[in-house]
Write a protein that holds these residues in place. Sequence first.
Motif: not given
Length: 342
Positions: A180-182, A16-20
């Motif tokens: 913020x990112x997750x 569940x990390x921030x993904x781009x």
Amino acid sequence: MSTPFASALAADNTVFTTQVNNGKYQNAQAMPANASAWGILWRYVSEQRVDATPSNGIPVMPLSASQLDALPADQSSVIRFGHSSVYMQVAGQRWLIDPVFSQRTSPFSFIGPKRFHQPPLELSELDSIDGVIISHDHYDHLDKHSIKLLKDKVQHFVVPEGVDQHLLDWGVNSQKIQRLRWWQSANFGELTVTATPTQHFSGRGLFDANQTLWASYVIDAPEQRIFFSGDSGYFDGFKQIGERYGPFDLTMMETGAYDKDWSAVHMTPEQTLQAHLDLKGKALMPAHNSTFDLAFHSWYEPLERISQLSEQANVQLVTPKIGEVFTVGQSQGTEAWWRALN
């Protein structure tokens, strides 16, 4: 002043990390597709609806700046201002979440979902605010008019990555903005605010889909720990947040604007209750209801369903009226006020 960001991401977390991808943010978990925009539009045109808006006025308890000033500094107090807009006094600080004070959740002042009720006080009545938290950039959570009125009263704005550009465009000083990112955190004295995952999407127009991040938040104060869900479909991320940060003294959970045609990005009341349990929550406060008509269900259905479900599961449900003060951690009785309006 806040300290630099502190990452709360565990080394073994890869889900569940921030993904781009190609400049667009993505949900971390695969999800079913929503119905087409044309299909949903046809339903709005053709489908008969029942009690979409209240026939009697939503009860609102008026507030004054002096009442807010009188809230005990050593307790956490939460007040619903409508929909997902919340006023909090935590760690002796004054914060707003997703402040939306405009008459419509729309890019236009003359069309779009209109308020069922007025806020319990006007923004002009608010004194200095320590911080504002924004969950994502949809119109029912990020209100340009409200931000422009607040920008000189607020010391800090905490936003998901990318949402900061909206604020900059509206004249907010860049030194006030924490993006913020997750799993990233920002500290404000004794208060820590951590952005956590949700399953949703973003965009304010036809050509900016998912160019900004969406988030939920852990609000950690010395006296209590609070969770704000923002908007989300049900997903395994709630369990992960609960394992890392639970238990929570209060969860403020999306409960409204759900539908079978967009089930991936908004929770049913049954899913809201399960998410609350995943988070190891104590008291549950339903949000995202009773202010705007954003779905096909009756306006009171979310509150009635979550009330019945919570009773069956022996979960403490907190349903204050708009403008009513709730003190976190207290066994405060709440009223099923919506039933008198049906």
